[in-house]
Motif scaffolding. Sequence first.
Motif, short mmCIF file in Angstrom:
data_model
loop_
_atom_site.label_atom_id
_atom_site.label_comp_id
_atom_site.label_asym_id
_atom_site.label_seq_id
_atom_site.Cartn_x
_atom_site.Cartn_y
_atom_site.Cartn_z
N GLU A 38 0.82 -1.21 0.00
CA GLU A 38 0.00 0.00 0.00
C GLU A 38 0.85 1.26 0.00
O GLU A 38 0.50 2.25 -0.66
CB GLU A 38 -0.97 -0.01 1.18
N LYS A 42 0.85 4.25 -2.83
CA LYS A 42 0.63 5.63 -2.40
C LYS A 42 1.74 6.55 -2.88
O LYS A 42 1.49 7.62 -3.46
CB LYS A 42 0.54 5.69 -0.87
N GLN A 46 1.55 9.63 -5.66
CA GLN A 46 1.99 10.98 -5.28
C GLN A 46 3.07 11.50 -6.23
O GLN A 46 3.02 12.67 -6.64
CB GLN A 46 2.52 10.96 -3.84
N ASP A 110 -6.00 6.60 -3.44
CA ASP A 110 -4.92 7.57 -3.23
C ASP A 110 -5.06 8.78 -4.14
O ASP A 110 -4.58 9.88 -3.81
CB ASP A 110 -3.57 6.88 -3.45
N SER A 119 -9.38 9.81 2.98
CA SER A 119 -9.00 8.44 2.69
C SER A 119 -10.07 7.46 3.20
O SER A 119 -10.97 7.84 3.95
CB SER A 119 -7.65 8.13 3.34
#
Length: 309
Positions: A38, A42, A46, A110, A119
Amino acid sequence: MEGAFAVLVLFVAMAVTSVHCQAGTRVGFYSRSCPRAESIVKSTVQAHFRSDPTVAPGLLRMHFHDCFKTAPPNRLLRGYDVIDDAKSQIEAACPGIVSCADILALAARDSVVVTRGISWQVPTGRRDGRISLASDTANLPGFTESVEAQKQKFLDKGLNTQDLVTLVGAHTIGTTACQIFKYRLYNFTTTTATGADPTIDATFIPQLRALCPENGDGARRVALDTGSPNRFDTSFFSNLRNGRGVLESDQKLWSDASTKAVVQRFLGVRGLLGLTFNVEFGRSMVKMSNIGVKTGTDGEIRKICSAIN
């Protein structure tokens, strides 16, 4: 795609089947087998978002469409490179463990977070499908469809009216092409002075025409939410209330009593039970992603997301 649901307006021959908390899926499925899964997704989302913010709505729509890559509704989707990047990193850390379907579900969540939405926990444990069918895109609601037609397509997949309005709310970020809605601006009707769709706010018509001239470039992109196009919020629903929905199918959510009530609840209209859009969006996303889920020994764990093993 085999067993997958196409909701709106996402991935492909890559994979898949999506998720809810059902037998075989759970929050933290990879906590022991691939504990960094995860966090890798993420950080990948980003990083790509920092260089190209359009990947956020692209990934979100990819999770919705989740069907054959070369089908017409999917040709303009963005974000395949993000999924491939995350998959490559995860395979290096724990090969053969994490499905492309789960990577996509996590990346969609995300993408909401990086656009300042909240979230939610994503149950994981999906496996990838082995069949992708272009014909499955018929499940996608069209941009001219009535509310009843939209509701029926959602109902056929176990999603209710609130899920419909909530998930269409993903249009709070992202863009559409002039060619998709320009017909609403010119000669839509002969009964109005402007010739435009009478459900469009009169002050909004010149703005849209300036962006999409009658004989202009149909591929030009226009924000679906002209209030705050880069932020995941309720501005999209305010636009519907004010006759400023860009897509005809979106604006129709305000003209139908059943969907209008949900929009009003997201806007906190006095006298109606309020709903928090971000919270309900997470719930509906989890519910949607449970449709046609493959777990256990069904399907496969793809080595490369763009092809079956």
